[in-house]
Design a protein around this motif. Structure first.
Motif, PDB file in Angstrom:
ATOM      1  N   ARG A  48      -2.500  12.262   4.276  1.00 15.04           N
ATOM      2  CA  ARG A  48      -3.326  13.358   3.754  1.00 15.04           C
ATOM      3  C   ARG A  48      -4.441  13.705   4.745  1.00 15.04           C
ATOM      4  N   ARG A  49      -5.012  12.687   5.378  1.00  9.44           N
ATOM      5  CA  ARG A  49      -6.071  12.921   6.366  1.00  9.44           C
ATOM      6  C   ARG A  49      -5.522  13.676   7.571  1.00  9.44           C
ATOM      7  N   VAL A  50      -4.322  13.279   8.012  1.00  9.28           N
ATOM      8  CA  VAL A  50      -3.685  13.944   9.151  1.00  9.28           C
ATOM      9  C   VAL A  50      -3.422  15.418   8.836  1.00  9.28           C
ATOM     10  N   ARG A  51      -2.977  15.689   7.601  1.00  7.43           N
ATOM     11  CA  ARG A  51      -2.709  17.076   7.235  1.00  7.43           C
ATOM     12  C   ARG A  51      -3.973  17.927   7.332  1.00  7.43           C
ATOM     13  N   LYS A  52      -5.104  17.376   6.921  1.00  5.42           N
ATOM     14  CA  LYS A  52      -6.372  18.109   7.011  1.00  5.42           C
ATOM     15  C   LYS A  52      -6.757  18.386   8.460  1.00  5.42           C
ATOM     16  N   GLY A  58      -4.817  24.152  13.345  1.00  6.24           N
ATOM     17  CA  GLY A  58      -3.768  25.162  13.324  1.00  6.24           C
ATOM     18  C   GLY A  58      -2.404  24.624  13.714  1.00  6.24           C
ATOM     19  N   VAL A  59      -2.191  23.315  13.518  1.00  2.65           N
ATOM     20  CA  VAL A  59      -0.907  22.685  13.832  1.00  2.65           C
ATOM     21  C   VAL A  59      -0.009  22.765  12.599  1.00  2.65           C
ATOM     22  N   LYS A  60       1.148  23.387  12.738  1.00  7.22           N
ATOM     23  CA  LYS A  60       2.028  23.623  11.594  1.00  7.22           C
ATOM     24  C   LYS A  60       2.671  22.331  11.083  1.00  7.22           C
ATOM     25  N   GLU A  61       3.163  21.506  11.996  1.00  9.39           N
ATOM     26  CA  GLU A  61       3.896  20.300  11.578  1.00  9.39           C
ATOM     27  C   GLU A  61       3.439  19.080  12.382  1.00  9.39           C
ATOM     28  N   PRO A  62       2.340  18.446  11.977  1.00  4.15           N
ATOM     29  CA  PRO A  62       1.891  17.238  12.683  1.00  4.15           C
ATOM     30  C   PRO A  62       2.901  16.101  12.490  1.00  4.15           C
ATOM     31  N   MET A  63       2.953  15.206  13.467  1.00  2.00           N
ATOM     32  CA  MET A  63       3.914  14.101  13.407  1.00  2.00           C
ATOM     33  C   MET A  63       3.193  12.755  13.307  1.00  2.00           C
ATOM     34  N   TYR A  64       3.837  11.834  12.618  1.00  2.00           N
ATOM     35  CA  TYR A  64       3.291  10.494  12.360  1.00  2.00           C
ATOM     36  C   TYR A  64       4.428   9.494  12.531  1.00  2.00           C
ATOM     37  N   ILE A  65       4.127   8.326  13.092  1.00  2.00           N
ATOM     38  CA  ILE A  65       5.145   7.302  13.361  1.00  2.00           C
ATOM     39  C   ILE A  65       5.145   6.246  12.258  1.00  2.00           C
ATOM     40  N   LEU A  66       6.311   5.960  11.724  1.00  3.39           N
ATOM     41  CA  LEU A  66       6.495   4.855  10.783  1.00  3.39           C
ATOM     42  C   LEU A  66       7.419   3.849  11.455  1.00  3.39           C
ATOM     43  N   LYS A  94      18.881  14.289   9.612  1.00  2.36           N
ATOM     44  CA  LYS A  94      19.969  13.556  10.266  1.00  2.36           C
ATOM     45  C   LYS A  94      19.468  12.463  11.196  1.00  2.36           C
ATOM     46  N   HIS A  95      18.174  12.504  11.543  1.00  2.00           N
ATOM     47  CA  HIS A  95      17.592  11.475  12.408  1.00  2.00           C
ATOM     48  C   HIS A  95      16.851  10.402  11.597  1.00  2.00           C
ATOM     49  N   ASN A  96      16.984  10.469  10.284  1.00  4.88           N
ATOM     50  CA  ASN A  96      16.342   9.508   9.370  1.00  4.88           C
ATOM     51  C   ASN A  96      14.834   9.713   9.269  1.00  4.88           C
ATOM     52  N   ASN A  97      14.353  10.897   9.624  1.00 10.51           N
ATOM     53  CA  ASN A  97      12.945  11.242   9.475  1.00 10.51           C
ATOM     54  C   ASN A  97      12.747  12.024   8.176  1.00 10.51           C
ATOM     55  N   PHE A  98      11.505  12.182   7.737  1.00  5.09           N
ATOM     56  CA  PHE A  98      11.240  12.888   6.485  1.00  5.09           C
ATOM     57  C   PHE A  98       9.847  13.523   6.533  1.00  5.09           C
ATOM     58  N   LYS A  99       9.587  14.428   5.598  1.00  9.67           N
ATOM     59  CA  LYS A  99       8.278  15.047   5.476  1.00  9.67           C
ATOM     60  C   LYS A  99       7.604  14.554   4.203  1.00  9.67           C
ATOM     61  N   LEU A 100       6.305  14.271   4.309  1.00  7.16           N
ATOM     62  CA  LEU A 100       5.527  13.837   3.163  1.00  7.16           C
ATOM     63  C   LEU A 100       4.108  14.376   3.312  1.00  7.16           C
ATOM     64  N   PHE A 101       3.622  15.078   2.305  1.00  6.38           N
ATOM     65  CA  PHE A 101       2.286  15.689   2.314  1.00  6.38           C
ATOM     66  C   PHE A 101       2.120  16.639   3.491  1.00  6.38           C
ATOM     67  N   GLY A 102       3.210  17.277   3.889  1.00  4.77           N
ATOM     68  CA  GLY A 102       3.131  18.250   4.976  1.00  4.77           C
ATOM     69  C   GLY A 102       3.107  17.645   6.359  1.00  4.77           C
ATOM     70  N   VAL A 103       3.418  16.354   6.472  1.00 13.46           N
ATOM     71  CA  VAL A 103       3.443  15.660   7.761  1.00 13.46           C
ATOM     72  C   VAL A 103       4.868  15.180   8.033  1.00 13.46           C
ATOM     73  N   LYS A 104       5.350  15.390   9.249  1.00 15.66           N
ATOM     74  CA  LYS A 104       6.668  14.882   9.618  1.00 15.66           C
ATOM     75  C   LYS A 104       6.538  13.425  10.035  1.00 15.66           C
ATOM     76  N   VAL A 105       7.243  12.550   9.332  1.00 16.78           N
ATOM     77  CA  VAL A 105       7.182  11.109   9.595  1.00 16.78           C
ATOM     78  C   VAL A 105       8.439  10.715  10.365  1.00 16.78           C
ATOM     79  N   VAL A 106       8.233  10.217  11.572  1.00 17.96           N
ATOM     80  CA  VAL A 106       9.330   9.837  12.464  1.00 17.96           C
ATOM     81  C   VAL A 106       9.453   8.318  12.470  1.00 17.96           C
ATOM     82  N   GLN A 107      10.643   7.816  12.167  1.00 15.58           N
ATOM     83  CA  GLN A 107      10.845   6.368  12.128  1.00 15.58           C
ATOM     84  C   GLN A 107      11.169   5.830  13.524  1.00 15.58           C
TER      85      GLN A 107
END
Length: 410
Positions: A48-52, A58-66, A94-107
């Motif tokens: 949620r903090r990253v989305r803010k 003005g970043v449409k799709e921020p990315m986060y590593i899990l 297809k890459h096993n990634n997902f979006k949550l709270f507007g953030v793309k989470v990359v495994q």
């Protein structure tokens, strides 16, 4: 109230991380102490903090590593827990990634260097690294280097390892304003009942396992591996064996060094007995085939033989001879811990009149202080025992923890 949700130690972590800035927050310590629970919740806070931050930039799709050792461990330790707790259902690409709270989470997978291929070149706004001590150091460093987005922060948790481990020396022992390390003991998890905690303590092997699993300490192993073995308690005579309902075997191949086959019998309530030991030097595979067939005659054709996979041709020969052979689960430390737990909980006994080599190995099988693993000496019969007990537990989903529940009434 917050005390209905979090333990005192977890609240202390929140106070140090929610309203203060930092770069790495590393939670380390005992199993079942509440580390992953607070980090899972912090993971949601961070997204949620990253989305803010992204909105402000003005970043449409921020990315986060899990990150975790594997997809299976990430799912078990984090994603399944989030579903169970908050009913969060995720849709994976297809890459096993997902979006949550507007953030793309990359495994990313930390068990080998190839597991971080998905994050190379990316700009991440943070990362959550589960089981950090199991990560390759270069993988952990790569994750840190990727976290270059505005305000990026890294969550990590881990159980203790060897005190010389890079994670302890480089991060835990050098906390500063940017790196915060938080230690947890089992007793910090006050949501576990006193009875449960006391029973877990009673079931945990003495020495290194107790210090790591209960106290959450980064300690070296020392002395004899099976410290809870007591000859006055764990030796019995074969004439005093109770009724045994299941049987299985462990096989450690040898020639110049001793080869061995052991037979383990169990009662209906899961107490195990070492009832036969066969140990020889300079014997060819034909000898071990004959030995295994003799065991089949005594305990049935379906008795499983859990074999050292280092000699696949021998395993194949067993199978051609209609011997029920499987590759053993050779996870060394986990296997040793399973056998050690059985001695601690009095769920493993040795027929003294049926063993010879075991009698000397049990007192000479010692820890390597630097590696935190047993030294590869005086372990021929004990390796066969470990293969048998640990693999049978794994295959039949009957970890000694389950036996402990029976013995301690958990």
């Amino acid at each position: 109230m917050i005390t209905d949700i979090y333990s005192k130690r977890q609240i202390e972590v929140l106070k140090e991380t929610v309203d203060k800035d930092w770069f790495i927050a590393l939670l380390h310590g005992a199993k079942r102490s509440g580390k992953t629970k607070i980090n899972n919740d912090s993971f949601l806070f961070e997204l949620r903090r990253v989305r803010k931050i992204a909105d402000a930039e003005g970043v449409k799709e921020p990315m986060y590593i899990l990150a975790g050792v594997s997809s299976a461990t990430i799912n078990k330790n984090i994603l399944q827990e989030l579903y169970n707790m908050y009913n969060i259902e995720l849709k994976f690409d297809k890459h096993n990634n997902f979006k949550l709270f507007g953030v793309k989470v990359v495994q990313a997978y930390t068990g080998n260097i190839g597991g971080v291929g998905a994050i190379r070149g990316m700009t991440a706004y943070g990362a959550y690294v589960n089981e950090a001590s199991l990560a390759k150091q270069e993988v952990f460093a790569e994750i840190i280097s990727r976290c270059s987005g505005e305000g990026a922060r890294i969550l990590a948790d881990t159980n203790p390892d060897n005190p010389e481990h890079w994670l302890k020396k480089e991060y835990i022992d050098k906390p500063n304003d940017n790196v915060k390390a938080f230690h947890f003991e089992l007793d910090d998890n006050t949501f576990l009942s006193d009875r449960y905690r006391e029973n877990i303590k009673a079931a945990t092997p003495s020495g290194m396992f107790y210090d790591r699993d209960i106290k959450g300490l980064w300690v070296s192993a020392d002395g004899v591996v099976y410290q809870d073995f007591d000859s006055t308690k764990h030796y019995i005579q074969s004439k005093d064996l109770p009724k045994l309902s299941t049987f299985y075997c462990g096989v450690d191949w040898g020639y110049g060094h001793w080869g061995s086959i052991v037979v383990i019998g169990e009662t209906d309530d899961g107490v195990a007995y070492l009832i036969e030991e066969h140990a020889k030097q300079y014997e060819e595979i034909d000898y071990w085939v004959d030995t295994a067939k003799g065991i089949q005659e005594r305990y049935g054709l379906k008795v499983p033989f859990y074999c050292d996979s280092a000699r696949p041709e021998h395993v194949a020969r067993f199978r051609r001879e209609k011997i029920n052979a499987f590759n053993a689960d050779k996870a060394r430390l986990s296997g040793v811990e399973s056998v050690a737990k059985r001695f601690k909980t009095n769920t493993f006994y040795i027929c003294q009149d049926k063993v010879e080599k075991f009698k000397t190995e049990i007192y000479q099988y010692v820890w390597d202080k630097k590696k935190g693993e047993p030294i590869k000496q005086f372990d021929d019969v004990l390796d066969a025992v470990r293969y048998a007990i640990y693999t049978d537990e794994s295959r039949n989903n009957k970890r000694v923890d389950i036996v402990s529940k029976v013995r301690f009434g958990l």
